[in-house]
Design a protein around this motif. Structure first.
Motif, short mmCIF file in Angstrom:
data_model
loop_
_atom_site.label_atom_id
_atom_site.label_comp_id
_atom_site.label_asym_id
_atom_site.label_seq_id
_atom_site.Cartn_x
_atom_site.Cartn_y
_atom_site.Cartn_z
N ALA A 158 0.85 -1.18 0.00
CA ALA A 158 0.00 0.00 0.00
C ALA A 158 0.89 1.23 0.00
O ALA A 158 2.13 1.13 -0.08
CB ALA A 158 -0.93 -0.01 1.21
N ASN A 159 0.27 2.40 0.10
CA ASN A 159 1.03 3.64 0.21
C ASN A 159 0.98 4.19 1.63
O ASN A 159 1.19 5.37 1.86
CB ASN A 159 0.53 4.68 -0.80
CG ASN A 159 -0.98 4.88 -0.73
OD1 ASN A 159 -1.65 4.34 0.15
ND2 ASN A 159 -1.51 5.64 -1.67
N TYR A 160 0.67 3.32 2.58
CA TYR A 160 0.69 3.68 3.99
C TYR A 160 0.88 2.40 4.80
O TYR A 160 0.70 1.28 4.30
CB TYR A 160 -0.61 4.37 4.42
CG TYR A 160 -1.84 3.50 4.30
CD1 TYR A 160 -2.29 2.71 5.36
CD2 TYR A 160 -2.57 3.47 3.11
CE1 TYR A 160 -3.41 1.91 5.25
CE2 TYR A 160 -3.71 2.67 2.98
CZ TYR A 160 -4.13 1.90 4.06
OH TYR A 160 -5.23 1.10 3.95
N PRO A 176 -2.96 -6.58 7.42
CA PRO A 176 -1.91 -5.55 7.45
C PRO A 176 -1.37 -5.25 6.07
O PRO A 176 -1.24 -6.14 5.22
CB PRO A 176 -0.83 -6.18 8.34
CG PRO A 176 -1.07 -7.65 8.26
CD PRO A 176 -2.55 -7.83 8.10
N VAL A 177 -1.06 -3.98 5.85
CA VAL A 177 -0.41 -3.52 4.62
C VAL A 177 0.70 -2.56 5.02
O VAL A 177 0.71 -2.01 6.12
CB VAL A 177 -1.39 -2.83 3.67
CG1 VAL A 177 -2.43 -3.80 3.13
CG2 VAL A 177 -2.08 -1.64 4.35
N ASP A 178 1.63 -2.34 4.10
CA ASP A 178 2.73 -1.43 4.41
C ASP A 178 3.33 -0.89 3.12
O ASP A 178 3.07 -1.42 2.03
CB ASP A 178 3.81 -2.15 5.22
CG ASP A 178 4.59 -1.20 6.13
OD1 ASP A 178 4.60 0.03 5.85
OD2 ASP A 178 5.22 -1.68 7.08
N VAL A 184 11.30 -3.07 2.70
CA VAL A 184 12.71 -3.26 2.35
C VAL A 184 13.58 -3.08 3.59
O VAL A 184 14.50 -3.86 3.85
CB VAL A 184 13.13 -2.28 1.25
CG1 VAL A 184 14.65 -2.30 1.05
CG2 VAL A 184 12.43 -2.62 -0.07
N ARG A 185 13.27 -2.07 4.38
CA ARG A 185 14.05 -1.82 5.60
C ARG A 185 13.89 -2.96 6.60
O ARG A 185 14.85 -3.38 7.25
CB ARG A 185 13.60 -0.50 6.22
CG ARG A 185 14.43 -0.06 7.43
CD ARG A 185 13.91 1.22 8.05
NE ARG A 185 13.86 2.31 7.09
CZ ARG A 185 12.75 2.88 6.65
NH1 ARG A 185 11.57 2.46 7.08
NH2 ARG A 185 12.79 3.86 5.78
N MET A 186 12.67 -3.48 6.73
CA MET A 186 12.39 -4.53 7.71
C MET A 186 13.17 -5.81 7.46
O MET A 186 13.51 -6.53 8.40
CB MET A 186 10.89 -4.83 7.73
CG MET A 186 10.06 -3.74 8.40
SD MET A 186 8.27 -3.99 8.15
CE MET A 186 8.07 -5.62 8.84
N PHE A 208 1.36 1.52 -5.06
CA PHE A 208 2.81 1.32 -5.11
C PHE A 208 3.46 2.42 -5.95
O PHE A 208 4.44 3.05 -5.52
CB PHE A 208 3.12 -0.06 -5.69
CG PHE A 208 4.57 -0.28 -6.01
CD1 PHE A 208 5.46 -0.72 -5.04
CD2 PHE A 208 5.05 -0.06 -7.29
CE1 PHE A 208 6.80 -0.93 -5.33
CE2 PHE A 208 6.39 -0.27 -7.60
CZ PHE A 208 7.27 -0.70 -6.62
N LEU A 209 2.96 2.65 -7.15
CA LEU A 209 3.56 3.64 -8.04
C LEU A 209 3.47 5.03 -7.42
O LEU A 209 4.44 5.81 -7.45
CB LEU A 209 2.87 3.62 -9.40
CG LEU A 209 3.14 2.39 -10.26
CD1 LEU A 209 2.22 2.39 -11.49
CD2 LEU A 209 4.60 2.32 -10.69
#
Length: 280
Positions: A158-160, A176-178, A184-186, A208-209
């Protein structure tokens, strides 16, 4: 096709909320590149000289198809990953293995969004020697290590960061979404080049875009190839600003300004598989 969201109804285009969000983001981008110093210092930027990013108006379906249905750059070693019998062909994604992309077995990273319990793509990249991070909140599975190289997360894109109602048919749930940058960091891959990103996420590709172009251009710059199943739907004569074609169009043009070119495109199951490659 693997999972859909409550924001978007399958086959029927975007709701007014989604369209309004897209238009507001584009307006924010335009404001961020005015001469006012109020916006200059804090504005998110896409790659390259964004102030010169020309977004032509979309006047016809032929103009749309001229871009999305044709390759802009050549690959001499285009290799299919996944989708080989007995797996369904729809699971196949084309990957360019030309030397300029430097995708090395044992030193490559792939992010895959939308698995749908069909693992042929992820497993073939595993056999190739890449680390694979796979995401799908609709499979009824918990996070787990599928193999030494493949890790699965029951999280959507998602974008949030938060939750979203996702599902298929009559089965829906809050999951859950992220954001991609957070994911990438996780997994500890922050700052490194990402060899391939696959999205088959029922119009969440717009989230995403939007997020990558406006909020995480530094992460987008690390992606070598980006494969998206574009869920724009069949053209039925609607070319209004609420049509999916009009909503997708500026994001495609921003990708061009960010240095990404169409390297492969094909129709599949009523949708279109498109692979963009970063220019070198």
């Amino acid at each position: 096709m693997t999972f859909s969201t409550a924001v978007v109804t399958k086959y029927k285009g975007l709701t007014a909320v989604a369209v309004t969000a897209a238009l507001l983001m584009l307006l924010a981008y335009a404001l961020s590149h005015t001469s006012s110093s109020v916006f200059k210092d804090s504005a998110p930027r896409v790659l390259g000289d964004a102030s010169r990013c020309h977004i032509p108006g979309l006047a016809s379906i032929e103009q749309y198809q001229e871009y999305l249905h044709h390759k802009e750059t050549i690959c001499t070693r285009l290799h299919p990953f996944g989708g080989k019998p007995p797996a369904p062909e729809a699971g196949m994604k084309m990957v360019c293995l030309d030397s300029r992309f430097n995708i090395k077995p044992g030193d490559c990273v792939v992010f895959s969004f939308g698995v749908g319990n069909e693992w042929s793509f992820e497993d073939e990249f595993d056999n190739f020697g890449c680390k694979v991070y796979a995401y799908d909140p609709t499979m009824g599975k918990e996070d787990h290590q599928r193999s030494p190289n493949v890790r699965f997360f029951a999280t959507g894109i998602a974008n949030y960061k938060g939750t979203k109602k996702v599902g298929m048919g009559k089965k829906w749930m809050m999951r859950p979404v992220d954001r991609f940058e957070n994911l990438v960091r996780m997994v500890g891959e922050e700052g490194r080049e990402i060899d391939f990103v696959k999205l088959d996420v029922e119009l969440s590709e717009i989230d995403f875009l939007q997020d990558m172009l406006f909020n995480s251009p530094h992460v987008l710059a690390k992606i070598k190839q980006l494969a998206i199943e574009i869920h724009d739907g069949p053209f039925k004569g609607d070319f209004s600003q609420t049509s999916t074609h009009q909503v997708f169009w500026p994001y495609f043009m921003f990708l061009r300004c960010a240095g990404f070119r169409v390297i492969h495109t094909r129709e599949t199951w009523g949708w279109r598989e498109v692979v963009w490659a970063r220019s070198y």
